[in-house]
Scaffold this active site. Structure first.
Site, PDB file in Angstrom:
ATOM      1  N   ASP A 110       4.037   4.231   8.548  1.00 13.37           N
ATOM      2  CA  ASP A 110       3.344   3.366   9.503  1.00 13.37           C
ATOM      3  C   ASP A 110       4.176   3.240  10.770  1.00 13.37           C
ATOM      4  O   ASP A 110       5.378   2.941  10.702  1.00 13.37           O
ATOM      5  CB  ASP A 110       3.136   1.974   8.906  1.00 13.37           C
ATOM      6  CG  ASP A 110       2.145   1.982   7.747  1.00 13.37           C
ATOM      7  OD1 ASP A 110       1.696   3.082   7.359  1.00 13.37           O
ATOM      8  OD2 ASP A 110       1.825   0.898   7.226  1.00 13.37           O
ATOM      9  N   ASP A 167       0.813  -1.217   0.000  1.00 14.39           N
ATOM     10  CA  ASP A 167       0.000   0.000   0.000  1.00 14.39           C
ATOM     11  C   ASP A 167       0.847   1.268   0.000  1.00 14.39           C
ATOM     12  O   ASP A 167       0.302   2.372  -0.036  1.00 14.39           O
ATOM     13  CB  ASP A 167      -0.991   0.004   1.167  1.00 14.39           C
ATOM     14  CG  ASP A 167      -0.334  -0.118   2.526  1.00 14.39           C
ATOM     15  OD1 ASP A 167       0.725  -0.763   2.627  1.00 14.39           O
ATOM     16  OD2 ASP A 167      -0.883   0.411   3.520  1.00 14.39           O
ATOM     17  N   HIS A 168       2.164   1.130   0.000  1.00 18.11           N
ATOM     18  CA  HIS A 168       3.057   2.285  -0.075  1.00 18.11           C
ATOM     19  C   HIS A 168       3.906   2.286  -1.354  1.00 18.11           C
ATOM     20  O   HIS A 168       4.616   3.252  -1.599  1.00 18.11           O
ATOM     21  CB  HIS A 168       3.982   2.316   1.141  1.00 18.11           C
ATOM     22  CG  HIS A 168       3.258   2.538   2.433  1.00 18.11           C
ATOM     23  ND1 HIS A 168       3.268   3.733   3.105  1.00 18.11           N
ATOM     24  CD2 HIS A 168       2.471   1.700   3.158  1.00 18.11           C
ATOM     25  CE1 HIS A 168       2.533   3.635   4.202  1.00 18.11           C
ATOM     26  NE2 HIS A 168       2.038   2.413   4.243  1.00 18.11           N
ATOM     27  N   HIS A 171      -3.705   7.579   6.360  1.00 19.70           N
ATOM     28  CA  HIS A 171      -3.615   6.103   6.405  1.00 19.70           C
ATOM     29  C   HIS A 171      -4.795   5.556   7.209  1.00 19.70           C
ATOM     30  O   HIS A 171      -4.652   4.702   8.072  1.00 19.70           O
ATOM     31  CB  HIS A 171      -2.275   5.685   7.018  1.00 19.70           C
ATOM     32  CG  HIS A 171      -1.868   4.279   6.682  1.00 19.70           C
ATOM     33  ND1 HIS A 171      -2.098   3.225   7.516  1.00 19.70           N
ATOM     34  CD2 HIS A 171      -1.235   3.764   5.595  1.00 19.70           C
ATOM     35  CE1 HIS A 171      -1.618   2.113   6.987  1.00 19.70           C
ATOM     36  NE2 HIS A 171      -1.100   2.422   5.803  1.00 19.70           N
TER      37      HIS A 171
END
Length: 303
Positions: A206, A62-63, A264
């Site tokens: 994160d 997701d990054h 996020h």
């Protein structure tokens, strides 16, 4: 300094929101912090795909999945200048595999650089981008974007010392001594203030809330925090290495930050973002926003 939230969903994209990507414009340079799935399409909508550099915080999908798409979009736009991609040391081969496996070899230069913690990954006369380690994975990081310190010029003091407006003002501001018509020397320190800290943005990637994150975010103009969950999911946040919105607020308070962007955000909280804002605001009395794709702001000095 202008910042745009390009992708704000955590883990997976939704019908409305893409995954992690932040666009920054700073002194004529444009770069991305992370590049989640669909970033090229959302950049075309909310910012610009014509970026100079991309910095990846860690190699979860997701990054990173948007990286080949951005590279292809730039090729379709007849790009010829180099694109710089910065990845954690130890992740060079994965970056090569991602780009070559999904796209092949672009017709313009793509240079992959590796970075380590606490040393600038990007540094110019005007600003630096410095990674700091986060506890999410062995190779995960956040980024401190720091404008260089500035010294303010005092024209009234210069005139008092015998320097009239003109080229000598520029020399003094360039930290060069000059002479008055009477032959006296005026030093830059005579007319320049003490260095004043520049604007500072911190992107956490994160993370769990740790002292290292607080230290990195100290006195930040804006903290962009990966606040994936509401407080009722605090146990899940801990077990997965993420943070709650309230924890983001606590970090911002400890860091003495000015503003806080929550990003996020778990898809389960879509449509109920104000709950996250309320929880963060219970621990932080500065400005709090749960940002969604397309939200943008300028950053000015506030101290």
């Amino acid at each position: 300094m202008r910042v745009t939230a390009v992708g704000t969903s955590g883990g997976v994209p939704t019908a409305r929101y893409g995954t992690s990507c932040v666009s920054m414009e700073l002194f004529g340079d444009r770069f991305l912090l992370d590049c989640g799935e669909g970033s090229s399409q959302r950049l075309m909508r909310h910012a610009s795909v014509n970026v100079d550099s991309i910095l990846i915080s860690h190699f979860y999908a997701d990054h990173t999945l948007g990286l080949p798409g951005v590279i292809q979009a730039l090729e379709m736009d007849d790009r010829d200048r180099q694109l710089d991609v910065h990845v954690p040391a130890g992740r060079y081969d994965r970056a090569v595999d991602l780009i070559e496996g999904a796209y092949g070899e672009p017709s313009y230069p793509v240079e992959i650089h590796t970075y380590t913690s606490d040393e600038p990954a990007v540094e110019t006369d005007e600003y630096s981008v410095t990674p700091f380690a986060t506890p999410y994975t062995d190779y995960s990081h956040g980024f401190v974007v720091q404008e260089a310190a500035k010294r303010e010029f005092d024209p009234e003091r210069a005139q008092e010392l015998g320097i009239s407006p003109g080229p000598k003002y520029g020399q003094l501001q360039a930290v060069q001594s000059v002479e008055t018509p009477d032959g006296e020397t005026v030093q830059p320190d005579d007319v320049l203030s003490e260095p004043q800290p520049g604007r500072k943005l911190v992107y956490t990637g994160d993370t769990r809330p740790t002292q290292a994150v607080v230290d990195a975010a100290a006195d930040a103009s804006l903290v962009i925090y990966s606040a994936m969950f509401s407080e009722d999911l605090a146990g899940h946040a801990r077990s997965t290495g993420h943070s709650t919105a309230r924890e983001a607020g606590e970090v911002a308070t400890e860091a003495n930050a000015d503003r806080l962007w929550l990003t996020h955000i778990s898809p389960r909280h879509e449509g109920d973002e104000e709950q996250l804002v309320t929880q963060a605001a219970s621990a932080f009395d500065g400005d709090v926003v749960a940002v969604r794709d397309g939200d943008t702001t300028g950053i000015t000095r506030s101290r």
